[in-house]
Write an enzyme that holds these catalytic residues in place. Structure first.
Site: not given
Ligand code: PBG
Length: 325
Positions: A195, A247
């Site tokens: 991520k 992601k």
């Molecule tokens: C954090 C989380 C995020 C997203 C999903 N879980 C945001 C981040 O890490 O700042 C982003 C999902 C999206 O942008 O569609 N738990």
């Protein structure tokens, strides 16, 4: 002219193209991310994500039933509490909004896989994915203690799967151990393995009413790094991840392809809020053909190797796929 190979022969008609298509989308592999907000009476549109709403518990149940009818493969839930504090207390409240949302989904759509997001960021007043130490830095191991507790609360509420999205070291092992000790050996762990600290999460911050100041670069990955993703994935699989996710998706198809080649568990990819918003905004301006762009984006994610695609378009696309099949 002596041309033996003419690749265009395979592209000559709809029928031939359909016959030789290597990649196909199917509703079963699509997962819809959903947002539920504590105390909300009516669904509320998210401005930066046209077509996506924050749900009340009642509208969540209704939307879940529609998603199940559309034949999609799963639902992923984020909860937004009224009360936020430094340690994210509501994340481990069995009656908190996320647990309540999971219970609502489990009752509304029996048999449908429900993925509960396992992270503190919606629940902390500072907006970070973990708890902070005395210097204001995200503290890894104390955060794991919170994640362990959160995992059992979400499993008890009826989650099929927990989505470990906080990018703390050792989070999959910690959560797996907590689930097993609670007798939840069947609860799956979907590891957000690679991520990245991405600007494409922008609209999501509105969706979850994030209070984040600063950024997440001390725990999420640097977009410059691909080898590091292999390391994160290797660790998560060794720690017991059932599924590994990359992601965002569209800017990271190389990472997804590499991860898919290296593991023997299913891979997933999350087409995130900013990727959704880009397509919607360009289409709203008449600059791209929306439906074709959506299908092309999702097909590319599948071609790169993902079995599972998390996308805010899941239900709509499932409808198109059924019409066209
Ligand atoms: C954090 C989380 C995020 C997203 C999903 N879980 C945001 C981040 O890490 O700042 C982003 C999902 C999206 O942008 O569609 N738990």
């Amino acid at each position: 002219m002596n041309m033996v190979e003419r690749p265009r022969r395979l592209r000559q008609s709809v029928g031939v193209r359909r016959l030789v298509a290597e990649t196909r989308l199917h509703p079963s592999n699509l997962v819809l991310p959903m947002f539920v907000v504590e105390g909300l009476a009516e669904p509320r549109p998210i401005e930066s994500m046209p077509g996506v709403v924050q749900h009340s518990l009642a509208s969540l149940a209704e939307a879940a039933r529609q998603a199940q009818q559309a034949g999609i493969g799963g639902l992923m839930l984020f909860g937004i509490p009224t009360h936020k504090d430094a340690v994210g207390s509501e994340a481990v409240n069995p009656d908190g909004i996320l647990a309540a949302g999971v219970r609502t989904l489990a009752a509304a759509v029996p048999g449908m896989p429900i993925i509960a997001d396992l992270c503190l960021d919606e629940f902390t007043d500072h907006g970070h994915c973990g708890v902070l130490d005395e210097h204001g830095q995200v503290a890894n191991d104390p955060t794991l203690t919170r994640y362990r507790e959160m995992a059992t609360v979400l499993a008890d509420a009826g989650a099929t799967m927990v989505g470990t999205s906080g990018m703390m070291d050792g989070q999959v092992a910690a959560v797996r151990d907590a689930l097993d000790k609670a007798g939840r050996t069947d609860t799956l762990v979907l590891a957000y393995a690679a991520k990245y600290a991405s600007a494409f999460y922008g609209p999501f911050r509105e969706a979850v009413a994030s209070s984040l100041r600063g950024d997440r670069r001390s725990y999420q990955q640097d977009p410059a790094n691909g080898v590091e993703a292999r390391r994160e994935v290797r660790l998560d699989v060794a720690e017991g991840a059932d599924i590994v996710m990359v992601k965002p998706a569209l800017g990271y198809l190389d990472v997804l392809a590499e991860v898919t080649a290296m593991v023997d568990v299913p891979t997933a990819a999350y087409v995130v809020s900013g990727e959704y918003a880009m397509v919607e905004a360009a289409a709203a301006n008449g600059w791209i053909d929306r439906d074709r762009a959506v299908l092309e984006a999702l097909t590319s994610v599948r071609r790169a190797g993902a079995t599972i695609i998390c996308t805010y378009w899941a239900v709509e696309v499932a409808g198109w796929l059924r019409e066209r099949s």
